[in-house]
Write an enzyme that holds these catalytic residues in place. Sequence first.
Site, PDB file in Angstrom:
ATOM      1  N   CYS A 192      -3.308  20.252  -7.374  1.00  0.00           N
ATOM      2  CA  CYS A 192      -3.497  21.655  -7.760  1.00  0.00           C
ATOM      3  C   CYS A 192      -4.986  21.956  -7.972  1.00  0.00           C
ATOM      4  O   CYS A 192      -5.753  21.940  -7.020  1.00  0.00           O
ATOM      5  CB  CYS A 192      -2.643  21.997  -8.975  1.00  0.00           C
ATOM      6  SG  CYS A 192      -2.414  23.783  -9.221  1.00  0.00           S
ATOM      7  N   GLU A 220       4.382  15.666  -9.404  1.00  0.00           N
ATOM      8  CA  GLU A 220       5.032  15.167 -10.619  1.00  0.00           C
ATOM      9  C   GLU A 220       6.065  16.152 -11.162  1.00  0.00           C
ATOM     10  O   GLU A 220       6.857  15.804 -12.047  1.00  0.00           O
ATOM     11  CB  GLU A 220       3.980  14.846 -11.692  1.00  0.00           C
ATOM     12  CG  GLU A 220       3.392  16.041 -12.426  1.00  0.00           C
ATOM     13  CD  GLU A 220       2.302  16.786 -11.671  1.00  0.00           C
ATOM     14  OE1 GLU A 220       1.589  17.586 -12.304  1.00  0.00           O
ATOM     15  OE2 GLU A 220       2.155  16.570 -10.451  1.00  0.00           O
TER      16      GLU A 220
END
Length: 548
Positions: A80, A188
């Site tokens: 990200c 994740e």
Amino acid sequence: MSIYLLDYGAGNVRSLVNAVKHLGYDMQTIETAADFDKAEKIIFPGVGAFATAMHALEQKGFIAPLQRYLAADRPFLGICVGMQCLFEGSDESPSTAGIGVLSGRVRRFSNTTKTVPHMGWNGVRAPTASLAWTGINEEHRYYFVHSYAVPYAEAAAASVLTVTDYADETFVSAVKRGRLVATQFHPEKSGYAGLRLLRAFLAGDAGDAAAAAAAAHGTTRTQLTRRVVACLDVRANDAGDLVVTKGDQYDVREAAANGGHVRNLGKPVDLTHRYFAEGADEICLLNITSFRNSPLADQPMLEVLRQASQRVFVPLTIGGGIRDLTEPDGTTRSALEVAGAYFRSGADKVSIGGDAVFAAEAYWASGGQRGTGTSSIEQIARHYGAQAVVVSVDPRRVYVDSPDAAGPAHRANVVPAHPPGPNGEAWCWYQCTVRGGRETRDIDARQLAIASEALGAGELLVNCVDQDGTGLGFDHALLRNLREAVRIPIVASSGAGCPVHFADVFNECHVEAALAAGIFHRREVAIEEVKAHLREKHIAVRNIEASI
């Protein structure tokens, strides 16, 4: 193998640490510049704002050693903001330079044709001849939550691994250059698909050539799915034990004839694990007790998050008590400190309720021009980004005979009442509540939504006290009203009773997600039953994947 975490001090890294541990690896945190030379692999997670990440790296003296590490083509995974920082710069903070190892600039999504942030589960496609690294699969969905991305048209094609489509924009969702890999999505938080990606990176697996060929030349546009969210109202029962409960219009106690006890529908950690296994796209934990007599470090919900995030690899939202507070010993804590404690314990988003109402009142008192700069929304959004801030909208219907009867402040936000009021009133407006629905304020839901977006919130969780626990479906009038007012994602809550209600709210109100609690807790409706019905209605949803 020496795996290091490049943690710049913002956001939820616990979930990444837990995911790596779940895969059988240990990971330590980079503490000094010398640790870059010790690392065999580095993961740079990103939760927060571009400038926050870059400034933190600079203050720690990490930029030069990171550039040397990358120049040596050593294994690196960015996530990200950890991917965005690899580029030259970002429109999120035009004066802040990126690390600059990749060509291109991070741009903000346009919200004229879609909601921003881009939030939820989306696919990826490979525009190049092959996927040289097959930890990523076009058949899977991955979890995105971001307002900024690198447009595919502006990126250096040689480094682009996958792209993703969001309405009318196509952006870079993964890059690869040598042994550097980075993703705009969060592996994740992407369930078993994300764990497979992490395992491929950690194991150094080049993947199967046939799988790479099958994934080549992705031309079918990817599609953002609708999210099905499981919600857990958590509080202490009369014996002091934490339980998941469910109320009818916020009344969580059984009838007096049945003992009047707090309704107990299970243990919070157990239920989060169950809902992850059953395919929930997100899980929302709402602290409805607040535990006002506990110091922040001893808040029971912190431990719930720590335990839940060990086995839950989808986003976790925490709500209740996210505000400036004074501890029993007189110590004051800012809302930013409170949110930080929850993020470090495993939360991905925080939900703000009553504090958002007070902030909205201050915003409108200024003529709708500015906030105070100190509200919970503004503090947390500045540091962690809009995508980390959810505002919980909890109104009650106020029935009136005509729009004029609502008064000048609310006249424009009156809607037809469905069903009519107790005395046949054909109109209503939605009055905001605070303190668990016990107190009303002279501000309506639309005013709150507009102010929340202006102050920096990235999502609305929209309840209706009157609809709560009825099983009659979501309040479409309220949701349509707010959908017209804001361009941030909306989660519909309160009233779900069957799978049809989910399809109806997606089709008629154009919300991004829909939430249920009691029907899931009591096993009256299964999450997969909801998703199967949505597929029948041609509404895109994430499939449940086999565990790894």
